[in-house]
Design an enzyme around this catalytic site. Structure first.
Site, PDB file in Angstrom:
ATOM      1  N   CYS A 166       0.805  -1.223   0.000  1.00  0.00           N
ATOM      2  CA  CYS A 166       0.000   0.000   0.000  1.00  0.00           C
ATOM      3  C   CYS A 166       0.839   1.275   0.000  1.00  0.00           C
ATOM      4  CB  CYS A 166      -0.939  -0.002   1.204  1.00  0.00           C
ATOM      5  SG  CYS A 166      -1.909  -1.515   1.310  1.00  0.00           S
ATOM      6  N   HIS A 306      -2.664   7.911   6.162  1.00  0.00           N
ATOM      7  CA  HIS A 306      -2.946   6.616   5.531  1.00  0.00           C
ATOM      8  C   HIS A 306      -4.349   6.172   5.924  1.00  0.00           C
ATOM      9  CE1 HIS A 306      -1.914   2.988   3.449  1.00  0.00           C
ATOM     10  NE2 HIS A 306      -2.052   2.233   4.515  1.00  0.00           N
ATOM     11  N   LYS A 335      -9.733   7.942   2.536  1.00  0.00           N
ATOM     12  CA  LYS A 335     -10.195   6.566   2.293  1.00  0.00           C
ATOM     13  C   LYS A 335     -11.646   6.360   2.722  1.00  0.00           C
ATOM     14  CE  LYS A 335      -5.759   4.126   2.349  1.00  0.00           C
ATOM     15  NZ  LYS A 335      -4.814   5.242   2.556  1.00  0.00           N
ATOM     16  N   HIS A 340      -9.991   1.637   0.432  1.00  0.00           N
ATOM     17  CA  HIS A 340      -8.544   1.421   0.397  1.00  0.00           C
ATOM     18  C   HIS A 340      -8.174   0.858  -0.971  1.00  0.00           C
ATOM     19  CE1 HIS A 340      -4.517   0.816   1.369  1.00  0.00           C
ATOM     20  NE2 HIS A 340      -4.600   0.214   2.542  1.00  0.00           N
ATOM     21  N   PHE A 399       1.529  -3.497   3.891  1.00  0.00           N
ATOM     22  CA  PHE A 399       1.875  -4.839   4.339  1.00  0.00           C
ATOM     23  C   PHE A 399       3.360  -5.094   4.086  1.00  0.00           C
ATOM     24  CE2 PHE A 399      -2.508  -7.161   3.880  1.00  0.00           C
ATOM     25  CZ  PHE A 399      -2.987  -6.447   4.956  1.00  0.00           C
TER      26      PHE A 399
END
Length: 411
Positions: A166, A306, A335, A340, A399
């Protein structure tokens, strides 16, 4: 060819956006400011238990790209082609007249042609090996997003596809900035694209307990920093920025929308999918980006977070923001509107940050009804905020513990 010192500012001269918030820059900006979520029940997912996603509205690839081209491309590449064409046009560039050997393409992705692979695997199992498309490999390879955009634009410079989950969009923009500063190109087409809204991919995330739990209606499911958040909602998007050296943009008579002045990266080295709750490695990326930009923690006036709407990410990021930025900047997560979009998120959010600086308007965090106690930060809610911002930061965390941070400043 312009001389340029390493680490200096890079001009953003063009933007292209295809996302759940709209099919172009203007519609994206209008929707992001509205704070209205794009999340909805997704009939394309069939009968799997979880069917809430954020899809790009009215994306008809054959009509937008031509049928002959569209059928050869996975959707994540289709989205990128449209966004790249928009960005190049917005920058006032023409592939017929530029020196293609000096044009770089750096477009990130994390999952590549997931939908095509899934569809072709079903065909393989049900109908046999001879029924598999000969295009399955070139359609699913992750690097094809940069390769196909380079073909479409006639760009013969460096072509790269960074994959940092991401954080891929932010990473791509950071790499493109380095290519320009090192005089490896004169124009960089940079960003990221992702479209993995397939039954298998959605099921995988649901099995991880990463997705919102369905206690809210679809339009309220993604709620960054809200006390009642329960997980993310998957989206798809492509965000492309055209980057140039400021002197080159000036020579063309094109005023930059904003400047990319800093990039920082780090790795948590903590867990494959969970962020380090201490936020210490993410803070390394923030400090590196600020140092690169020649700024201090007190100079940042706005943070595009984020903000995934997951319990762990939002809590650790809120602590990071409260601890690192002495200026107490305004904070938003877009978001809540787009969902996402994985690799694309850092690219579209960098574009939204550029637009927020340009317009002096900071978007709200959608669905933020009851701020979590852990979030002792200045979250924008209930509508856009009029705020002149000279220096903003965009966070991207992925991740694998990948962290990418961009500093974006007014011209």
């Amino acid at each position: 060819m312009s001389s340029f010192r390493h680490g200096g500012p890079i001009a953003v001269t063009g933007l292209g956006l295809v996302s759940p918030a709209g099919m172009d820059v203007d519609s994206n900006w209008k929707t992001i400011l509205s704070g209205i979520s794009a999340a909805a029940e997704d009939p394309r997912l069939g009968d799997i238990p979880y069917r809430v996603t954020c899809r790009a509205p009215d994306f008809d690839a054959p009509s937008l790209l031509g049928r002959d081209q569209a059928w050869r491309l996975d959707r994540f590449v289709q989205l990128a082609l449209l966004a790249a064409r928009q960005a190049v046009s917005d920058a006032g560039l023409d592939r017929a007249t530029w020196d293609g050997t000096r044009v770089a393409v750096v477009i990130g992705s994390s999952m590549g042609g997931t939908a095509t692979f899934e569809c072709q695997h079903v065909r393989f199992l049900e109908r046999g090996a001879t029924r598999v498309s000969p295009m399955v490999i070139p359609m699913t390879l992750m690097n094809m997003v940069s390769g196909q955009v380079a073909i479409d634009l006639g760009a013969h410079g460096p072509s790269l596809t960074p994959s940092t989950a991401c954080a891929s969009g932010a990473t791509a923009i950071g790499i493109a900035r380095d290519l320009l500063s090192q005089d490896r190109c004169d124009i960089a087409i940079a960003g990221a694209s992702e479209s993995c809204l397939s039954p298998f991919a959605i099921t995988g995330l649901k099995q991880m307990n990463a997705l919102a739990n369905g206690t809210h209606p679809p339009s309220r499911a993604c709620r960054p920093f809200d006390a009642d958040r329960s997980g993310l909602v998957m989206g798809e998007a492509a965000g492309i920025l055209v980057l140039e050296r400021p002197a080159d943009a000036q020579a063309r008579g094109v005023p930059p929308r904003a400047l990319i002045t800093g990039f920082g990266a780090s790795t948590d080295a903590f867990h494959p999918t969970a962020p380090d709750p201490s936020g210490k490695s993410a803070a390394l990326a923030v400090h590196a980006a600020l140092l690169d930009a020649g700024l201090g923690p007190g100079d940042v006036e706005h943070v595009n977070a984020h903000g995934t709407s997951t319990r762990l990410n939002d809590a650790s990021e809120a602590r990071l923001i409260a601890r690192v930025y002495s200026s107490e900047p305004s904070v938003t997560s877009t978001k809540g509107v787009t969902g996402h979009t994985l690799a694309a998120s850092g690219a579209i959010e960098a574009a939204y940050t550029v637009l927020s600086i340009q317009h002096g308007l900071q978007p709200p965090t959608a669905n933020l009804s009851r701020v979590d106690d852990c979030a002792g930060i200045d979250l924008i809610r209930d509508g856009p905020r009029h705020q002149t911002v000279r220096a903003a930061v965009s966070h991207s965390f992925g991740f694998g513990g990948h962290n990418g941070v961009l500093v974006i400043q007014a011209t």
